[in-house]
Design a protein around this motif. Structure first.
Motif, PDB file in Angstrom:
ATOM      1  N   LEU A  70      -5.390 -11.047  -7.972  1.00  0.00           N
ATOM      2  CA  LEU A  70      -4.341 -10.009  -7.737  1.00  0.00           C
ATOM      3  C   LEU A  70      -3.183 -10.067  -8.759  1.00  0.00           C
ATOM      4  CD1 LEU A  70      -3.346  -7.559  -5.921  1.00  0.00           C
ATOM      5  CD2 LEU A  70      -1.778  -9.209  -5.076  1.00  0.00           C
TER       6      LEU A  70
ATOM      7  N   ASP B 260       1.260  -4.387  -3.457  1.00  0.00           N
ATOM      8  CA  ASP B 260       0.425  -5.599  -3.494  1.00  0.00           C
ATOM      9  C   ASP B 260       0.138  -6.274  -2.290  1.00  0.00           C
ATOM     10  OD1 ASP B 260       0.570  -5.361  -6.469  1.00  0.00           O
ATOM     11  OD2 ASP B 260       2.715  -6.132  -6.444  1.00  0.00           O
TER      12      ASP B 260
ATOM     13  N   THR C  77      -2.898  -4.279  -0.889  1.00  0.00           N
ATOM     14  CA  THR C  77      -4.078  -4.966  -1.550  1.00  0.00           C
ATOM     15  C   THR C  77      -4.536  -6.327  -1.091  1.00  0.00           C
ATOM     16  OG1 THR C  77      -3.518  -3.864  -3.457  1.00  0.00           O
ATOM     17  CG2 THR C  77      -5.166  -5.346  -3.835  1.00  0.00           C
TER      18      THR C  77
END
Length: 101
Positions: free
Chosen positions: A21, A49, A52
């Motif tokens: 990531l 994030d 994600t």
């Protein structure tokens, strides 16, 4: 395939996910990730994030681990101070609960 439910195995899985990531989003690939690493202060992850990461967790563990539900049970300050270790503990508990059926 049985997913290992030890903290070391889950930490290794999460480290891989977070490294990917960070590399994809920020070009960072040399960050050290430990049980005490915080998502906000140390990794400087933003809320998108975490979304994600939730997708990566679901992709890897399926419905056994619900990151959104985990975060929903927290106060804002707890989310800001969330450590990798706390998430590892949650994942291990979730996987063991799923195994117990």
């Amino acid at each position: 395939m049985t997913t290992p439910t030890t903290e070391d195995a889950v930490l290794a899985d999460l480290t891989g996910m977070l490294t990917a990531l960070l590399e994809d989003e920020y070009g960072v690939d040399d960050v050290e990730i430990t049980m005490t690493t915080t998502f906000n202060r140390d990794l400087e992850l933003e809320s998108i994030d975490l979304v994600t990461l939730a997708g990566l967790l679901q992709e890897h563990y399926g419905t056994k681990v619900n990151f959104a539900e985990f975060l929903a049970g927290m106060e804002f300050d707890e989310i800001i101070e969330l450590t990798v270790g706390r998430l590892v503990e949650y994942v291990v508990q979730s996987l063991k609960a799923a195994e117990a059926g």
